[in-house]
Design an enzyme around this catalytic site. Structure first.
Site, PDB file in Angstrom:
ATOM      1  CG  HIS A  17     -74.488   0.155 141.202  1.00  0.00           C
ATOM      2  ND1 HIS A  17     -74.357   1.335 140.652  1.00  0.00           N
ATOM      3  CD2 HIS A  17     -74.072  -0.026 142.360  1.00  0.00           C
ATOM      4  CE1 HIS A  17     -73.293   1.945 141.889  1.00  0.00           C
ATOM      5  NE2 HIS A  17     -73.133   1.001 142.551  1.00  0.00           N
ATOM      6  CE  LYS A  41     -69.171   6.126 148.545  1.00  0.00           C
ATOM      7  NZ  LYS A  41     -70.039   4.953 147.734  1.00  0.00           N
ATOM      8  NE  ARG A  91     -67.055  -2.937 143.422  1.00  0.00           N
ATOM      9  CZ  ARG A  91     -67.183  -1.592 143.733  1.00  0.00           C
ATOM     10  NH1 ARG A  91     -67.399  -0.759 143.069  1.00  0.00           N
ATOM     11  NH2 ARG A  91     -67.620  -1.112 144.997  1.00  0.00           N
ATOM     12  CB  SER A 129     -70.235   5.418 141.607  1.00  0.00           C
ATOM     13  OG  SER A 129     -71.363   4.425 141.641  1.00  0.00           O
TER      14      SER A 129
HETATM   15  P1  ADP Z   1     -69.680   2.551 144.676  1.00  0.00           P
HETATM   16  O1  ADP Z   1     -69.003   1.282 145.462  1.00  0.00           O
HETATM   17  O2  ADP Z   1     -69.636   2.155 142.928  1.00  0.00           O
HETATM   18  O3  ADP Z   1     -69.581   3.723 145.135  1.00  0.00           O
HETATM   19  P2  ADP Z   1     -72.153   2.010 146.020  1.00  0.00           P
HETATM   20  O4  ADP Z   1     -71.997   2.576 147.240  1.00  0.00           O
HETATM   21  O5  ADP Z   1     -73.346   2.668 145.347  1.00  0.00           O
HETATM   22  O6  ADP Z   1     -71.359   2.028 144.839  1.00  0.00           O
HETATM   23  O7  ADP Z   1     -72.593   0.376 145.948  1.00  0.00           O
HETATM   24  C1  ADP Z   1     -73.578  -0.175 146.385  1.00  0.00           C
HETATM   25  C2  ADP Z   1     -73.486  -1.796 146.224  1.00  0.00           C
HETATM   26  O8  ADP Z   1     -73.139  -1.997 144.560  1.00  0.00           O
HETATM   27  C3  ADP Z   1     -72.419  -2.348 147.004  1.00  0.00           C
HETATM   28  O9  ADP Z   1     -72.691  -3.646 147.520  1.00  0.00           O
HETATM   29  C4  ADP Z   1     -71.198  -2.609 145.864  1.00  0.00           C
HETATM   30  O10 ADP Z   1     -70.389  -3.602 146.200  1.00  0.00           O
HETATM   31  C5  ADP Z   1     -72.290  -2.785 144.610  1.00  0.00           C
HETATM   32  N1  ADP Z   1     -71.641  -2.634 143.405  1.00  0.00           N
HETATM   33  C6  ADP Z   1     -70.701  -1.561 143.084  1.00  0.00           C
HETATM   34  N2  ADP Z   1     -70.339  -1.600 141.910  1.00  0.00           N
HETATM   35  C7  ADP Z   1     -70.430  -2.818 141.396  1.00  0.00           C
HETATM   36  C8  ADP Z   1     -70.150  -3.589 140.299  1.00  0.00           C
HETATM   37  N3  ADP Z   1     -69.291  -3.038 139.056  1.00  0.00           N
HETATM   38  N4  ADP Z   1     -70.402  -4.923 140.355  1.00  0.00           N
HETATM   39  C9  ADP Z   1     -71.124  -5.501 141.456  1.00  0.00           C
HETATM   40  N5  ADP Z   1     -71.418  -4.770 142.479  1.00  0.00           N
HETATM   41  C10 ADP Z   1     -71.126  -3.663 142.442  1.00  0.00           C
END
Ligand code: ADP
Length: 166
Positions: A17, A41, A91, A129
């Protein structure tokens, strides 16, 4: 002034992130990291306030990045910030399908809203996450996965959770 909104549940924020936030902060004048209450979630590890506090500590070195919390739909929240663009990380192909659908729904609610995608850094394409939460539950090393500033928060939360659930 160009404004990016980086949305997510950030439960907890990872270096993946943070990589997207940092890159967005170089492209846009201002970045709002928006922590969303995510109804799909159901049992988050951290409360919205705890997540916001951890994100604030992780982005404190970037002067043009602010942190907000919202329980609205992202497309509704974005209406209040003139000209804002959504910036998300991509990703893999599996992210693409979900994000494509989200983008169509957002456009339906707020046709002026644009979404831009930054491809994930190769180092973090595996990182999520949920993977961090799982590793913390098994007391695995979190180095290189989450910002140093919040490592202890995750370790402590996992300890409390383990005590509670045997
Ligand atoms: P997660 O998918 O890890 O539960 P979130 O819902 O908080 O996370 O994701 C928020 C944004 O961050 C989404 O656009 C997701 O694609 C992006 N994101 C999550 N993990 C990564 C990563 N490792 N690299 C790049 N972008 C990421």
């Amino acid at each position: 002034m160009s404004v990016a909104i980086c949305p997510g549940s950030f439960d907890p924020i990872t270096l993946g992130h943070l990589n997207i936030i940092r890159r967005a902060s170089k492209i846009f004048d201002h970045v709002i990291v928006c922590i969303l209450y995510n109804s799909s979630k159901t049992s988050p590890m951290f409360t919205l306030e705890e997540r916001a506090d951890m994100v604030r500590r992780s982005v404190s070195r970037y002067p043009n990045v602010e942190v907000a919390v919202s329980d609205e739909l992202l497309a509704e929240y974005a209406k209040k910030i003139e000209g804002a663009v959504i910036v998300k990380g991509l990703r893999a192909a599996s992210d693409f399908e979900y994000e494509f659908q989200m983008n169509l729904i957002n456009k339906h609610i707020n046709p002026a809203l644009e979404t831009m995608f930054l491809t994930a850094d190769g180092k973090y394409t595996f990182l999520s996450s949920s993977m961090v939460r799982e590793m913390a539950m098994y007391e695995a090393n979190l180095d290189g996965l989450v910002p140093n500033e919040i490592k202890q928060d995750i370790i402590q939360k996992a300890q409390v959770w383990r005590k509670k659930n045997g």
